[in-house]
Design a protein around this motif. Structure first.
Motif, mmCIF file in Angstrom:
data_model
loop_
_atom_site.group_PDB
_atom_site.id
_atom_site.type_symbol
_atom_site.label_atom_id
_atom_site.label_comp_id
_atom_site.label_asym_id
_atom_site.label_seq_id
_atom_site.Cartn_x
_atom_site.Cartn_y
_atom_site.Cartn_z
ATOM 1 N N GLU A 1 0.830 -1.199 0.000
ATOM 2 C CA GLU A 1 0.000 0.000 0.000
ATOM 3 C C GLU A 1 0.869 1.256 0.000
ATOM 4 O OE1 GLU A 1 -3.339 0.143 2.545
ATOM 5 O OE2 GLU A 1 -3.477 -2.039 2.654
ATOM 6 N N THR A 2 0.323 2.310 -0.585
ATOM 7 C CA THR A 2 1.060 3.564 -0.761
ATOM 8 C C THR A 2 1.475 4.165 0.575
ATOM 9 O OG1 THR A 2 -0.221 3.949 -2.770
ATOM 10 C CG2 THR A 2 0.979 5.808 -1.879
ATOM 11 N N TRP A 3 0.637 4.094 1.582
ATOM 12 C CA TRP A 3 0.967 4.716 2.862
ATOM 13 C C TRP A 3 2.200 4.095 3.497
ATOM 14 C CZ3 TRP A 3 1.150 2.246 7.542
ATOM 15 C CH2 TRP A 3 0.516 1.015 7.637
ATOM 16 N N ILE A 4 2.430 2.807 3.258
ATOM 17 C CA ILE A 4 3.616 2.143 3.797
ATOM 18 C C ILE A 4 4.872 2.705 3.141
ATOM 19 C CG2 ILE A 4 4.828 -0.071 3.989
ATOM 20 C CD1 ILE A 4 2.042 -1.392 4.149
ATOM 21 N N VAL A 5 4.816 2.905 1.831
ATOM 22 C CA VAL A 5 5.960 3.482 1.111
ATOM 23 C C VAL A 5 6.211 4.905 1.601
ATOM 24 C CG1 VAL A 5 6.880 4.082 -1.158
ATOM 25 C CG2 VAL A 5 5.485 2.035 -0.895
ATOM 26 N N ARG A 6 5.147 5.650 1.837
ATOM 27 C CA ARG A 6 5.317 7.024 2.335
ATOM 28 C C ARG A 6 5.948 7.059 3.724
ATOM 29 N NH1 ARG A 6 -0.383 8.739 -0.149
ATOM 30 N NH2 ARG A 6 0.386 9.324 -2.203
ATOM 31 N N VAL A 7 5.600 6.127 4.587
ATOM 32 C CA VAL A 7 6.215 6.058 5.909
ATOM 33 C C VAL A 7 7.706 5.739 5.771
ATOM 34 C CG1 VAL A 7 6.293 4.727 8.062
ATOM 35 C CG2 VAL A 7 4.104 5.508 7.157
ATOM 36 N N ILE A 8 8.043 4.825 4.864
ATOM 37 C CA ILE A 8 9.453 4.485 4.630
ATOM 38 C C ILE A 8 10.216 5.708 4.138
ATOM 39 C CG2 ILE A 8 11.006 3.096 3.197
ATOM 40 C CD1 ILE A 8 8.837 0.868 3.351
ATOM 41 N N TRP A 9 9.607 6.486 3.218
ATOM 42 C CA TRP A 9 10.252 7.719 2.734
ATOM 43 C C TRP A 9 10.441 8.710 3.869
ATOM 44 C CZ3 TRP A 9 13.039 7.638 -1.264
ATOM 45 C CH2 TRP A 9 12.679 6.965 -2.420
ATOM 46 N N LEU A 10 9.456 8.825 4.719
ATOM 47 C CA LEU A 10 9.564 9.759 5.838
ATOM 48 C C LEU A 10 10.721 9.376 6.766
ATOM 49 C CD1 LEU A 10 8.420 12.205 7.332
ATOM 50 C CD2 LEU A 10 6.906 10.645 8.536
ATOM 51 N N VAL A 11 10.852 8.097 7.048
ATOM 52 C CA VAL A 11 11.968 7.627 7.870
ATOM 53 C C VAL A 11 13.296 7.915 7.167
ATOM 54 C CG1 VAL A 11 13.072 5.557 8.827
ATOM 55 C CG2 VAL A 11 10.613 5.901 9.092
ATOM 56 N N ALA A 12 13.355 7.688 5.870
ATOM 57 C CA ALA A 12 14.586 7.951 5.114
ATOM 58 C C ALA A 12 14.916 9.443 5.095
ATOM 59 C CB ALA A 12 14.447 7.423 3.689
ATOM 60 N N ILE A 13 13.903 10.283 5.045
ATOM 61 C CA ILE A 13 14.136 11.725 5.082
ATOM 62 C C ILE A 13 14.679 12.141 6.450
ATOM 63 C CG2 ILE A 13 12.969 13.967 5.115
ATOM 64 C CD1 ILE A 13 11.152 12.866 2.873
ATOM 65 N N LEU A 14 14.122 11.582 7.496
ATOM 66 C CA LEU A 14 14.575 11.916 8.847
ATOM 67 C C LEU A 14 15.957 11.348 9.144
ATOM 68 C CD1 LEU A 14 11.232 11.437 10.773
ATOM 69 C CD2 LEU A 14 12.297 13.588 10.053
ATOM 70 N N TRP A 15 16.364 10.330 8.393
ATOM 71 C CA TRP A 15 17.665 9.719 8.592
ATOM 72 C C TRP A 15 18.662 10.355 7.630
ATOM 73 C CZ3 TRP A 15 20.132 4.902 6.404
ATOM 74 C CH2 TRP A 15 21.208 4.494 7.183
ATOM 75 N N PHE A 16 19.244 11.447 8.003
ATOM 76 C CA PHE A 16 20.246 12.192 7.246
ATOM 77 C C PHE A 16 19.727 12.779 5.937
ATOM 78 C CE2 PHE A 16 22.800 8.982 9.588
ATOM 79 C CZ PHE A 16 23.379 9.852 10.491
ATOM 80 N N GLY A 17 18.448 12.820 5.711
ATOM 81 C CA GLY A 17 17.885 13.446 4.523
ATOM 82 C C GLY A 17 18.083 12.683 3.234
ATOM 83 N N THR A 18 18.510 11.430 3.301
ATOM 84 C CA THR A 18 18.774 10.664 2.086
ATOM 85 C C THR A 18 17.511 10.410 1.276
ATOM 86 O OG1 THR A 18 18.604 8.618 3.350
ATOM 87 C CG2 THR A 18 20.814 9.511 3.004
ATOM 88 N N GLY A 19 16.386 10.384 1.924
ATOM 89 C CA GLY A 19 15.132 10.130 1.212
ATOM 90 C C GLY A 19 14.782 11.234 0.237
#
Length: 124
Positions: free
Chosen positions: A34-52
């Motif tokens: 589901e799309t919301w799961i991918v968005r949560v993963i992106w959010l975590v990647a953004i918060l982790w050094f901005g790599t997302g």
């Protein structure tokens, strides 16, 4: 939308009706989640050094949109990625993404290889 035989084999595409460039929705469809799961993963990647953010921008530029697949193999810059995709039957979005990542990792040295590929890979 009618899909012809040349465009129905694309799996890695951006959605035309996504929230922001359609990357998360397209990846969710490709991965079967589901799309919301991918968005949560992106959010975590953004918060982790901005790599997302960087990866999201790369995918937004490199992956073709699902409603414009008829033009996916049009050459963007010298047409090298499109030629490689046609010759080896690999999705052009993956080729473009790989080149951009390699260009960033090698600090631009991959651009020289890209220029050589323009002269070495036959057009059709």
């Amino acid at each position: 939308m009618t899909v012809n035989t040349t465009t129905q084999n694309y799996r890695w595409v951006r959605a035309s009706d996504g929230a922001l460039a359609g990357v998360c929705k397209g990846l969710g469809t490709a991965l079967g989640i589901e799309t919301w799961i991918v968005r949560v993963i992106w959010l975590v990647a953004i918060l982790w050094f901005g790599t997302g953010i960087l990866l999201y921008l790369i995918l937004a530029v490199c992956l073709p949109r699902v409603d414009k697949l008829d033009h996916a193999l049009d050459g963007k810059f010298l047409g090298v990625c499109a030629r490689i995709a046609k010759r080896y039957r690999i999705e052009v979005g993956l080729i473009r993404t790989g080149f951009v990542v390699m260009a960033l990792v090698t600090f631009g040295v991959a651009i020289l290889g890209y220029g050589l590929c323009y002269f070495l890979i036959p057009k059709a």
